[in-house]
Write a protein that holds these residues in place. Structure first.
Motif, PDB file in Angstrom:
ATOM      1  N   ASP A  10       0.323  -0.900   0.201  1.00 51.80           N
ATOM      2  CA  ASP A  10       0.070  -0.269   0.307  1.00 51.80           C
ATOM      3  C   ASP A  10       1.125   0.859  -0.075  1.00 51.80           C
ATOM      4  OD1 ASP A  10      -2.513   1.258   2.562  1.00 51.80           O
ATOM      5  OD2 ASP A  10      -1.261   1.605   0.044  1.00 51.80           O
ATOM      6  N   ALA A  12       0.611   4.023  -0.683  1.00 52.34           N
ATOM      7  CA  ALA A  12      -0.264   5.558  -0.165  1.00 52.34           C
ATOM      8  C   ALA A  12       0.646   5.915   1.014  1.00 52.34           C
ATOM      9  CB  ALA A  12      -1.683   5.186  -0.269  1.00 52.34           C
ATOM     10  N   THR A  89      -8.208   0.598   0.037  1.00 52.82           N
ATOM     11  CA  THR A  89      -7.221   0.168  -0.533  1.00 52.82           C
ATOM     12  C   THR A  89      -7.099  -0.897  -1.104  1.00 52.82           C
ATOM     13  OG1 THR A  89      -5.721   1.849   0.635  1.00 52.82           O
ATOM     14  CG2 THR A  89      -4.289   0.992  -1.408  1.00 52.82           C
ATOM     15  N   PRO A 105      -8.142   3.502  -7.227  1.00 56.25           N
ATOM     16  CA  PRO A 105      -8.318   5.000  -6.776  1.00 56.25           C
ATOM     17  C   PRO A 105      -9.174   5.691  -7.074  1.00 56.25           C
ATOM     18  CG  PRO A 105      -6.062   4.287  -6.391  1.00 56.25           C
ATOM     19  CD  PRO A 105      -6.717   3.336  -7.384  1.00 56.25           C
ATOM     20  N   TYR A 166      -8.022  11.524   0.288  1.00 57.91           N
ATOM     21  CA  TYR A 166      -7.278  10.278  -0.878  1.00 57.91           C
ATOM     22  C   TYR A 166      -7.258   9.944  -1.528  1.00 57.91           C
ATOM     23  CZ  TYR A 166      -8.955   5.081  -2.166  1.00 57.91           C
ATOM     24  OH  TYR A 166      -8.432   4.149  -3.157  1.00 57.91           O
ATOM     25  N   HIS A 170      -3.156   8.672  -3.002  1.00 54.05           N
ATOM     26  CA  HIS A 170      -3.489   7.743  -4.074  1.00 54.05           C
ATOM     27  C   HIS A 170      -2.301   9.282  -5.217  1.00 54.05           C
ATOM     28  CE1 HIS A 170      -6.172   5.641  -1.083  1.00 54.05           C
ATOM     29  NE2 HIS A 170      -4.975   5.001  -1.604  1.00 54.05           N
ATOM     30  N   ASP A 174       0.896   7.583  -6.659  1.00 56.32           N
ATOM     31  CA  ASP A 174       0.989   7.538  -7.989  1.00 56.32           C
ATOM     32  C   ASP A 174       2.262   7.775  -8.258  1.00 56.32           C
ATOM     33  OD1 ASP A 174      -1.167   5.783  -8.127  1.00 56.32           O
ATOM     34  OD2 ASP A 174      -2.463   6.898  -9.245  1.00 56.32           O
TER      35      ASP A 174
END
Length: 177
Positions: A10, A12, A89, A105, A166, A170, A174
């Motif tokens: 994860d 993020a 996620t 996302p 959020y 995200h 990315d």
């Protein structure tokens, strides 16, 4: 309680503390109204006059809708927590079709944004509740219902704020990938 740091599975970033608090508040905004509806089903008049309560009818099959609405509304409100928790996620493996696989996302942000917009459109007019008399309710009951539904007005803006958080986390993840 702090959120664990991001892992390789994860990427993020951890949500900011304000977003975690906002998600928890959003998750309970539907609860007072839901409890009121469940009380009506159990026979509590909840601010209705006797005649008004019996006219609306909360018995038999007429009780299915308030119960369903209460459970569904709270379940949707609890989904806000997914925007600040790891299961937002990568859902747990026990969830059919989605479990164990990362969610998109962008799809989450679109769905949450549409939900927030819908909630604002649905609940903002409720602010006029006190200006509109309700002949089937007692004055105290009218006031009570107004206060029990008032937290739902905050659900849309809270969901929107948590959705922005959020999206930022995200989008940053990315960019790091």
């Amino acid at each position: 309680m702090t959120t664990p740091p991001p892992t390789a599975a994860d990427p993020a970033a951890a949500p900011p503390r304000w977003a975690v608090h906002a998600a928890h508040v959003a998750a309970v905004t539907a609860l007072p109204a839901g409890l009121w509806r469940l009380g009506l089903v159990t026979g509590w008049h909840g601010g209705y006059t006797d005649a008004g309560y019996h006219a609306v009818g909360f018995t038999g099959w007429d009780a299915v809708w308030p119960v369903t609405l209460s459970v569904l509304t709270e379940a949707l409100a609890l989904l806000t927590l997914g925007l600040v928790r790891p299961w937002g996620t990568v859902p747990p493996r026990w969830i059919p079709f989605l479990g164990g696989r990362p969610v998109n996302p962008r799809a989450v942000v679109i769905a949450a944004s549409l939900g927030a917009a819908g909630l604002v459109l649905l609940w903002t007019p409720f602010l006029a509740w006190w200006a509109t008399p309700h002949p089937n309710m007692t004055p105290l009951g009218h006031l009570l219902v107004g206060f029990l539904y008032l937290p739902a007005v905050a659900w849309g803006p809270l969901l929107a704020a948590v959705t922005v958080s959020y999206h930022r986390r995200h989008r940053t993840a990315d960019a790091r990938s």
